[in-house]
Design a protein around this motif. Structure first.
Motif, PDB file in Angstrom:
ATOM      1  N   VAL A 104       0.844  -1.117   0.181  1.00  0.00           N
ATOM      2  CA  VAL A 104       0.359   0.153  -0.012  1.00  0.00           C
ATOM      3  C   VAL A 104       1.294   1.154   0.187  1.00  0.00           C
ATOM      4  N   HIS A 105       0.264   2.263  -1.185  1.00  0.00           N
ATOM      5  CA  HIS A 105       0.956   3.756  -0.844  1.00  0.00           C
ATOM      6  C   HIS A 105       0.635   4.399   0.865  1.00  0.00           C
ATOM      7  N   LEU A 106       2.586   4.275   1.063  1.00  0.00           N
ATOM      8  CA  LEU A 106       2.214   5.070   2.217  1.00  0.00           C
ATOM      9  C   LEU A 106       1.552   6.017   2.707  1.00  0.00           C
ATOM     10  N   HIS A 107       1.614   6.915   2.057  1.00  0.00           N
ATOM     11  CA  HIS A 107       0.371   7.895   1.945  1.00  0.00           C
ATOM     12  C   HIS A 107      -1.486   7.672   2.167  1.00  0.00           C
ATOM     13  N   SER A 108      -1.333   6.118   2.068  1.00  0.00           N
ATOM     14  CA  SER A 108      -2.507   5.919   2.507  1.00  0.00           C
ATOM     15  C   SER A 108      -2.758   5.239   3.393  1.00  0.00           C
ATOM     16  N   LEU A 109      -2.227   4.868   4.810  1.00  0.00           N
ATOM     17  CA  LEU A 109      -2.100   4.311   5.352  1.00  0.00           C
ATOM     18  C   LEU A 109      -2.203   5.293   7.053  1.00  0.00           C
ATOM     19  N   ASP A 110      -2.639   5.208   7.262  1.00  0.00           N
ATOM     20  CA  ASP A 110      -3.630   6.109   9.216  1.00  0.00           C
ATOM     21  C   ASP A 110      -2.661   5.453   9.709  1.00  0.00           C
ATOM     22  N   PHE A 111      -2.377   5.838  10.996  1.00  0.00           N
ATOM     23  CA  PHE A 111      -2.427   4.952  12.303  1.00  0.00           C
ATOM     24  C   PHE A 111      -4.145   5.540  13.986  1.00  0.00           C
ATOM     25  N   TYR A 112      -3.835   4.206  14.302  1.00  0.00           N
ATOM     26  CA  TYR A 112      -4.674   4.784  15.509  1.00  0.00           C
ATOM     27  C   TYR A 112      -4.047   5.744  16.534  1.00  0.00           C
ATOM     28  N   PRO A 113      -4.830   6.673  17.425  1.00  0.00           N
ATOM     29  CA  PRO A 113      -4.098   7.271  18.147  1.00  0.00           C
ATOM     30  C   PRO A 113      -3.211   6.623  18.880  1.00  0.00           C
ATOM     31  N   GLY A 114      -1.961   6.900  19.525  1.00  0.00           N
ATOM     32  CA  GLY A 114      -0.961   7.018  19.718  1.00  0.00           C
ATOM     33  C   GLY A 114       0.041   7.729  20.142  1.00  0.00           C
ATOM     34  N   ARG A 115       1.357   7.131  20.785  1.00  0.00           N
ATOM     35  CA  ARG A 115       2.049   8.285  20.930  1.00  0.00           C
ATOM     36  C   ARG A 115       2.537   9.433  20.483  1.00  0.00           C
ATOM     37  N   ALA A 116       3.014   9.901  20.364  1.00  0.00           N
ATOM     38  CA  ALA A 116       3.157  11.097  19.178  1.00  0.00           C
ATOM     39  C   ALA A 116       4.588  10.590  18.261  1.00  0.00           C
ATOM     40  N   ILE A 117       4.917  11.520  17.512  1.00  0.00           N
ATOM     41  CA  ILE A 117       6.472  10.428  16.194  1.00  0.00           C
ATOM     42  C   ILE A 117       7.272  11.163  17.612  1.00  0.00           C
ATOM     43  N   ASP A 118       8.507  10.618  17.059  1.00  0.00           N
ATOM     44  CA  ASP A 118       9.806  10.137  18.140  1.00  0.00           C
ATOM     45  C   ASP A 118      10.609  10.494  17.212  1.00  0.00           C
ATOM     46  N   ARG A 119      11.072  11.684  16.826  1.00  0.00           N
ATOM     47  CA  ARG A 119      12.011  12.208  15.640  1.00  0.00           C
ATOM     48  C   ARG A 119      12.980  11.123  15.649  1.00  0.00           C
ATOM     49  N   ASP A 120      13.921  11.424  16.957  1.00  0.00           N
ATOM     50  CA  ASP A 120      14.718   9.975  17.471  1.00  0.00           C
ATOM     51  C   ASP A 120      14.124   8.913  16.779  1.00  0.00           C
ATOM     52  N   THR A 121      13.697   8.001  17.550  1.00  0.00           N
ATOM     53  CA  THR A 121      13.197   7.047  16.492  1.00  0.00           C
ATOM     54  C   THR A 121      13.180   7.245  14.841  1.00  0.00           C
ATOM     55  N   VAL A 122      12.542   8.015  14.783  1.00  0.00           N
ATOM     56  CA  VAL A 122      12.615   8.220  12.940  1.00  0.00           C
ATOM     57  C   VAL A 122      14.109   8.191  12.209  1.00  0.00           C
ATOM     58  N   SER A 123      14.574   9.228  12.848  1.00  0.00           N
ATOM     59  CA  SER A 123      16.099   9.557  12.832  1.00  0.00           C
ATOM     60  C   SER A 123      16.576   7.649  12.242  1.00  0.00           C
ATOM     61  N   TYR A 124      16.456   7.462  13.581  1.00  0.00           N
ATOM     62  CA  TYR A 124      17.180   6.139  13.744  1.00  0.00           C
ATOM     63  C   TYR A 124      17.070   4.706  13.183  1.00  0.00           C
ATOM     64  N   LEU A 125      15.637   4.862  13.192  1.00  0.00           N
ATOM     65  CA  LEU A 125      15.205   3.815  11.899  1.00  0.00           C
ATOM     66  C   LEU A 125      15.911   3.942  10.182  1.00  0.00           C
ATOM     67  N   ARG A 126      15.751   5.108  10.182  1.00  0.00           N
ATOM     68  CA  ARG A 126      16.269   5.651   8.595  1.00  0.00           C
ATOM     69  C   ARG A 126      17.669   5.600   8.410  1.00  0.00           C
ATOM     70  N   ASP A 127      18.238   5.341   9.511  1.00  0.00           N
ATOM     71  CA  ASP A 127      19.644   5.374   9.680  1.00  0.00           C
ATOM     72  C   ASP A 127      19.947   3.440   8.906  1.00  0.00           C
ATOM     73  N   ILE A 128      18.875   3.222  10.115  1.00  0.00           N
ATOM     74  CA  ILE A 128      19.291   1.798   9.620  1.00  0.00           C
ATOM     75  C   ILE A 128      18.913   1.447   8.354  1.00  0.00           C
TER      76      ILE A 128
END
Length: 139
Positions: A11-35
């Protein structure tokens, strides 16, 4: 009782949405991008598949727009080489977790490659199982 999956699709990334949960953690996103930069972004591996909920009426509409039948969708469960790209139109698919992977994917992947693999189930919004799955979804 667990609701069996209906299929595994891309599925296209822009077609995905998420149930409410914790806010996006930019450090986690950067860590995953590095991986992803070092190890690659293996979106098709079963461990990286994101669980998603598509209510029955929306599923019918998405399958029609994608030119697929439920039988063809179910083939994807047994045949990893058959993972069609769903066309969702204006509908969003609600994912149970995986928000950080998708955000990292948006930074890492080329725009023509903006998809993720999801495992579809269909829960009623009042389903006890759905409420349990989304109650403390943090990934």
């Amino acid at each position: 009782m667990d609701t069996p999956p209906l299929g595994i699709v891309r599925v296209h990334l822009h077609s995905l949405d998420f149930y409410p949960g914790r806010a996006i953690d930019r450090d986690t996103v950067s860590y995953l991008r590095d991986i992803f930069s070092v190890q690659g972004c293996d979106r098709e591996h079963d461990q990286n598949t994101i669980p998603a909920n598509i209510p029955g009426d929306d599923l019918e509409q998405i399958l029609a727009e994608s030119g697929l039948t439920k039988s063809e969708l179910q083939l994807s469960l047994a045949h990893p080489s058959h993972r069609p790209l769903l066309k969702t139109g204006s509908l969003k698919i609600l994912c149970l977790h995986g928000r950080h992977r998708v955000e990292a994917g948006k930074l890492f992947l080329k725009p023509e490659d903006f998809w993720w693999t999801i495992k579809i189930r269909s829960f009623d919004e009042t389903s006890k199982l759905l409420r349990l799955l989304t109650w403390n979804s943090t990934y």
